[in-house]
Design a protein around this motif. Sequence first.
Motif, mmCIF file in Angstrom:
data_model
loop_
_atom_site.group_PDB
_atom_site.id
_atom_site.type_symbol
_atom_site.label_atom_id
_atom_site.label_comp_id
_atom_site.label_asym_id
_atom_site.label_seq_id
_atom_site.Cartn_x
_atom_site.Cartn_y
_atom_site.Cartn_z
ATOM 1 N N THR A 100 19.238 -28.067 18.968
ATOM 2 C CA THR A 100 18.571 -28.916 19.958
ATOM 3 C C THR A 100 17.955 -28.093 21.089
ATOM 4 O O THR A 100 17.472 -28.664 22.065
ATOM 5 C CB THR A 100 19.556 -29.927 20.563
ATOM 6 N N THR A 101 17.996 -26.766 20.985
ATOM 7 C CA THR A 101 17.338 -25.904 21.964
ATOM 8 C C THR A 101 16.295 -25.056 21.239
ATOM 9 O O THR A 101 16.393 -24.816 20.033
ATOM 10 C CB THR A 101 18.325 -24.964 22.678
ATOM 11 N N LEU A 102 15.319 -24.583 21.979
ATOM 12 C CA LEU A 102 14.291 -23.746 21.379
ATOM 13 C C LEU A 102 14.897 -22.457 20.843
ATOM 14 O O LEU A 102 14.555 -21.999 19.745
ATOM 15 C CB LEU A 102 13.204 -23.444 22.415
ATOM 16 N N LEU A 103 15.810 -21.866 21.602
ATOM 17 C CA LEU A 103 16.437 -20.622 21.164
ATOM 18 C C LEU A 103 17.144 -20.800 19.827
ATOM 19 O O LEU A 103 17.016 -19.973 18.918
ATOM 20 C CB LEU A 103 17.420 -20.124 22.232
ATOM 21 N N ALA A 104 17.880 -21.897 19.687
ATOM 22 C CA ALA A 104 18.594 -22.137 18.433
ATOM 23 C C ALA A 104 17.627 -22.416 17.291
ATOM 24 O O ALA A 104 17.852 -21.988 16.153
ATOM 25 C CB ALA A 104 19.573 -23.296 18.604
ATOM 26 N N MET A 105 16.548 -23.138 17.570
ATOM 27 C CA MET A 105 15.586 -23.463 16.507
ATOM 28 C C MET A 105 14.912 -22.216 15.946
ATOM 29 O O MET A 105 14.721 -22.104 14.733
ATOM 30 C CB MET A 105 14.523 -24.424 17.041
ATOM 31 N N VAL A 106 14.551 -21.272 16.824
ATOM 32 C CA VAL A 106 13.790 -20.120 16.348
ATOM 33 C C VAL A 106 14.673 -18.963 15.913
ATOM 34 O O VAL A 106 14.196 -18.028 15.271
ATOM 35 C CB VAL A 106 12.795 -19.609 17.422
ATOM 36 N N ASP A 107 15.977 -19.028 16.242
ATOM 37 C CA ASP A 107 16.768 -17.831 15.975
ATOM 38 C C ASP A 107 18.185 -18.122 15.493
ATOM 39 O O ASP A 107 18.500 -17.915 14.330
ATOM 40 C CB ASP A 107 16.816 -16.952 17.225
ATOM 41 N N SER A 108 19.055 -18.620 16.356
ATOM 42 C CA SER A 108 20.481 -18.589 16.039
ATOM 43 C C SER A 108 20.901 -19.548 14.939
ATOM 44 O O SER A 108 21.929 -19.339 14.284
ATOM 45 C CB SER A 108 21.313 -18.851 17.304
ATOM 46 N N ILE A 165 18.158 -28.490 10.416
ATOM 47 C CA ILE A 165 17.336 -29.658 10.738
ATOM 48 C C ILE A 165 16.891 -29.517 12.196
ATOM 49 O O ILE A 165 17.674 -29.758 13.122
ATOM 50 C CB ILE A 165 18.119 -30.968 10.531
ATOM 51 N N ALA A 166 15.648 -29.096 12.403
ATOM 52 C CA ALA A 166 15.127 -28.846 13.743
ATOM 53 C C ALA A 166 14.200 -29.985 14.154
ATOM 54 O O ALA A 166 13.026 -30.018 13.774
ATOM 55 C CB ALA A 166 14.394 -27.514 13.781
ATOM 56 N N ASP A 167 14.754 -30.928 14.907
ATOM 57 C CA ASP A 167 13.979 -32.058 15.416
ATOM 58 C C ASP A 167 13.351 -31.641 16.737
ATOM 59 O O ASP A 167 14.029 -31.543 17.763
ATOM 60 C CB ASP A 167 14.904 -33.267 15.603
ATOM 61 N N THR A 168 12.059 -31.391 16.725
ATOM 62 C CA THR A 168 11.394 -30.862 17.915
ATOM 63 C C THR A 168 11.322 -31.868 19.052
ATOM 64 O O THR A 168 11.052 -31.489 20.199
ATOM 65 C CB THR A 168 9.992 -30.356 17.562
ATOM 66 N N ALA A 228 4.098 -24.757 16.178
ATOM 67 C CA ALA A 228 3.495 -23.574 15.563
ATOM 68 C C ALA A 228 4.332 -22.330 15.833
ATOM 69 O O ALA A 228 4.529 -21.490 14.939
ATOM 70 C CB ALA A 228 2.074 -23.384 16.095
ATOM 71 N N ALA A 229 4.832 -22.206 17.059
ATOM 72 C CA ALA A 229 5.666 -21.052 17.403
ATOM 73 C C ALA A 229 6.981 -21.067 16.635
ATOM 74 O O ALA A 229 7.431 -20.032 16.128
ATOM 75 C CB ALA A 229 5.929 -21.035 18.904
ATOM 76 N N ILE A 230 7.602 -22.233 16.544
ATOM 77 C CA ILE A 230 8.870 -22.350 15.814
ATOM 78 C C ILE A 230 8.670 -21.986 14.348
ATOM 79 O O ILE A 230 9.471 -21.223 13.766
ATOM 80 C CB ILE A 230 9.439 -23.777 15.956
ATOM 81 N N GLU A 231 7.623 -22.501 13.741
ATOM 82 C CA GLU A 231 7.370 -22.204 12.333
ATOM 83 C C GLU A 231 7.122 -20.712 12.117
ATOM 84 O O GLU A 231 7.642 -20.119 11.163
ATOM 85 C CB GLU A 231 6.171 -23.008 11.831
ATOM 86 N N ARG A 232 6.356 -20.097 13.009
ATOM 87 C CA ARG A 232 6.063 -18.664 12.863
ATOM 88 C C ARG A 232 7.356 -17.841 12.969
ATOM 89 O O ARG A 232 7.587 -16.937 12.161
ATOM 90 C CB ARG A 232 5.077 -18.246 13.958
ATOM 91 N N CYS A 233 8.194 -18.160 13.945
ATOM 92 C CA CYS A 233 9.450 -17.415 14.125
ATOM 93 C C CYS A 233 10.388 -17.612 12.937
ATOM 94 O O CYS A 233 10.989 -16.650 12.434
ATOM 95 C CB CYS A 233 10.142 -17.855 15.411
ATOM 96 N N CYS A 234 10.528 -18.852 12.497
ATOM 97 C CA CYS A 234 11.431 -19.134 11.379
ATOM 98 C C CYS A 234 10.939 -18.489 10.086
ATOM 99 O O CYS A 234 11.739 -18.043 9.254
ATOM 100 C CB CYS A 234 11.597 -20.635 11.189
ATOM 101 N N THR A 235 9.623 -18.425 9.910
ATOM 102 C CA THR A 235 9.078 -17.753 8.734
ATOM 103 C C THR A 235 9.459 -16.279 8.730
ATOM 104 O O THR A 235 9.888 -15.725 7.713
ATOM 105 C CB THR A 235 7.547 -17.896 8.697
#
Length: 356
Positions: free
Chosen positions: A127-135, A162-165, A215-222
């Motif tokens: 539920t945080t940006l940090l967790a969505m893109v990394d942890s 499951i990353a609900d933006t 877009a940023a989340i997808e790029r980081c997760c990729t």
Amino acid sequence: MTTLQVELGARRYPIHIDRGLLDRPGLIAGCAPGRHVLIVTDANVAPLYLAKLEAALAGKLVRSVILPPGEQEKTLARFAELMDALATLGASRDATVVALGGGVIGDLAGFAAACWMRGVRLVQVPTTLLAMVDSSVGGKTAVDLPAGKNLVGAFHQPAAVIADTDTLRTLPERELRAGLAEVVKYGALGDADFFAWLETHSKDLLARDADTLAAAIERCCTHKAAIVARDETETGERALLNFGHTFGHAIEAEQGFGGLLHGEAVAAGMVLAARLSQALGLAAATDTERLAALLQGLGLPVAVPAGLAPEALLARMRLDKKNRSGRLRLILWRGIGRAEIVEDVAEDAVLAVLAG
């Protein structure tokens, strides 16, 4: 819905990214096929999203544990509480642990899932940006000790992320900025084009533009999914994802996990790593200046907080998990997008950077 895959053979798993995922009960229930579910969350997140998760899991035996928020709660004592909760639930080998929250909850709940009956199913709902893109991606789970961060843990991959933006709408401003530090990290360590994109779109990210964040989340997760697939247990390339973290973890630990947020400490740590790279002749000053400018523009710190002794921080850094045979092993760079592992870094050079 965007769905990426972390390719780990029989243990491959999806990363779902979209708005409104917590309003799709079928998706959530499908990730927890067993009878028992333990939801782990914190007191900030629970009032906002716990009821949706519990409703999606109706018909199962569900127990929810609500912990106080903050890195200082990521302890062996809280881990023991989760073990007791699983025992009280009567959780069997087909149980699911659901981590609903940020990086602290993900790490703690993940470690519980790794240890209960030698490993049960884990679902990450960041539920945080940090967790969505990394942890939430990659299976690192851990708790902290007074001696240092993440010293007790295990690799335990989730069954799904499951990353609900939409949850980013309620994220406090400071937490959003801290998450953006981890976003910048991906550009800094291996994607110069993405770094330049972030320089252009930083105001949109701070304004929480939904498309820009997605877009940023997808790029980081990729990026992370690909690296984890190639080096799951960090024997080589995955260590690059720790750019800025050795310095950052030392700052967090020396502050007693009650000062800078993790992302804030990583921001300062990345600039320290860049300055050390510059001092060692690996990179140009212009790259350090671009990194510091981007982070400062995002409202993030770029220096060691006042009151921390360089010698104390160096002592913390000696406990870093990347070190070998007592010698400092750091992630440095040769400029934006070109991080590398550097062995046997001289302590006097590190001290000079820590001293400013």
